[in-house]
Design an enzyme around this catalytic site. Structure first.
Site, PDB file in Angstrom:
ATOM      1  N   HIS A  50     -30.066  29.017 -24.103  1.00  9.83           N
ATOM      2  CA  HIS A  50     -30.374  29.905 -23.061  1.00  9.83           C
ATOM      3  C   HIS A  50     -29.565  31.176 -23.260  1.00  9.83           C
ATOM      4  CE1 HIS A  50     -31.243  29.340 -18.437  1.00  9.83           C
ATOM      5  NE2 HIS A  50     -31.425  30.600 -19.060  1.00  9.83           N
TER       6      HIS A  50
ATOM      7  N   ARG B  27     -36.941  28.237 -17.479  1.00 11.11           N
ATOM      8  CA  ARG B  27     -36.014  27.224 -17.049  1.00 11.11           C
ATOM      9  C   ARG B  27     -36.507  25.937 -17.788  1.00 11.11           C
ATOM     10  NH1 ARG B  27     -33.235  30.627 -15.727  1.00 11.11           N
ATOM     11  NH2 ARG B  27     -32.178  30.905 -13.898  1.00 11.11           N
TER      12      ARG B  27
ATOM     13  N   GLU C 187     -29.300  20.914 -19.366  1.00 13.20           N
ATOM     14  CA  GLU C 187     -28.431  21.926 -20.056  1.00 13.20           C
ATOM     15  C   GLU C 187     -26.919  21.758 -19.389  1.00 13.20           C
ATOM     16  OE1 GLU C 187     -29.619  26.119 -19.438  1.00 13.20           O
ATOM     17  OE2 GLU C 187     -31.611  25.802 -20.570  1.00 13.20           O
TER      18      GLU C 187
END
Length: 263
Positions: A254, A208, A237
């Site tokens: 990601h 993360r 993000e």
């Protein structure tokens, strides 16, 4: 049964035999869209909390993700809403990504992976499998997982403190994002810890974004003695810091777990 699902979730067809499926934009989902809904299916881009669900007929939330930091689990419990997610579903894909990242970093720094030490922070579904693979390759692994160590659970490698893992040649992060408690991981790698990493080291993160203080990392990578950095996850993000993106050796949006099998 009425089902609302993120339009970007793959393989929703089986749900259509169970009820009426309405596909929505997961980033802009509102409470009004759930007023006639019993089942909500989301990805990590949707914040699911009391404000979204209270007073709606939703009785089940499913998340096609490993992490749950976008889900207010306590609110769901209080509201009597069942929940399920998919821990480990794309673990193999992430490990494959990390293994390639390790090899790329070794090539860049002129080192052999087998003769390097790899620090793995977090020995769950992904970190544990990565440790297994590296063990099989004859690579020295330094593991760190305080909750696992306290529980006395079996780990594929001996468990050491975080500082020991951060002394490894290559460091890979595999922790959930938590903000409270003794094992909080938000900004686990802050400016002070990032300052300890040297130019012969590599930092990889596929867990993360906020586990690393991105602003501090961008500043650290601007220095001559900075480590190599490979990031698949970012703070804020889908709008990462452009300065940080420019300074990492490898950056991806990601997608480490985006294999067909993982989906």
């Amino acid at each position: 049964m009425r089902i609302v699902a993120d339009e970007n979730m793959p393989a929703l067809t089986p749900f259509e035999s169970q009820g009426q499926v309405t596909r929505v934009n997961g980033r802009t989902l509102t409470r009004d869209q759930l007023k006639d809904t019993e089942v909500l299916l989301v990805r990590s881009v949707t914040r699911v909390d009391r404000a979204l669900l209270e007073g709606t007929p939703v009785c089940f939330v499913g998340s096609a993700t490993i992490g749950t930091d976008h889900i207010d689990r306590q609110a769901l419990d209080d509201l009597g809403i069942a929940f399920a997610h998919a821990p480990g579903c794309n673990a193999r894909a992430v490990v494959e990504y990390v293994l390639q990242a390790l090899l790329l970093a070794c090539h860049k720094q002129g080192r052999s992976l087998r003769e390097s030490r790899v620090g793995i922070v977090g020995l769950g579904n992904v970190g544990g499998r990565l440790a297994d693979w590296l063990n099989a390759l004859g690579v020295t692994v330094i593991g760190c997982d305080p909750p696992l160590a306290r529980a006395g659970a079996r780990a594929p490698v001996p468990l050491d403190p975080l500082d020991a893992a951060l002394e490894a040649d290559l460091i890979s992060l595999h922790v959930p994002l938590t903000r409270d408690g003794d094992d909080a991981t938000h900004h686990l790698l802050d400016a002070e810890r990032l300052a300890r990493l040297g130019p012969e080291q590599t930092l990889i993160s596929t867990c993360r974004g906020p586990v690393i203080d991105n602003r501090a990392l961008a500043a650290r990578l601007e220095q001559e003695d900075a480590p190599l950095a490979l990031l698949d996850v970012w703070e804020n993000e889908p709008r990462p810091d452009p300065a940080l993106l420019d300074r990492v050796f490898l950056g991806s949006p990601h997608v480490a777990g985006y294999s067909v099998e993982g989906k």
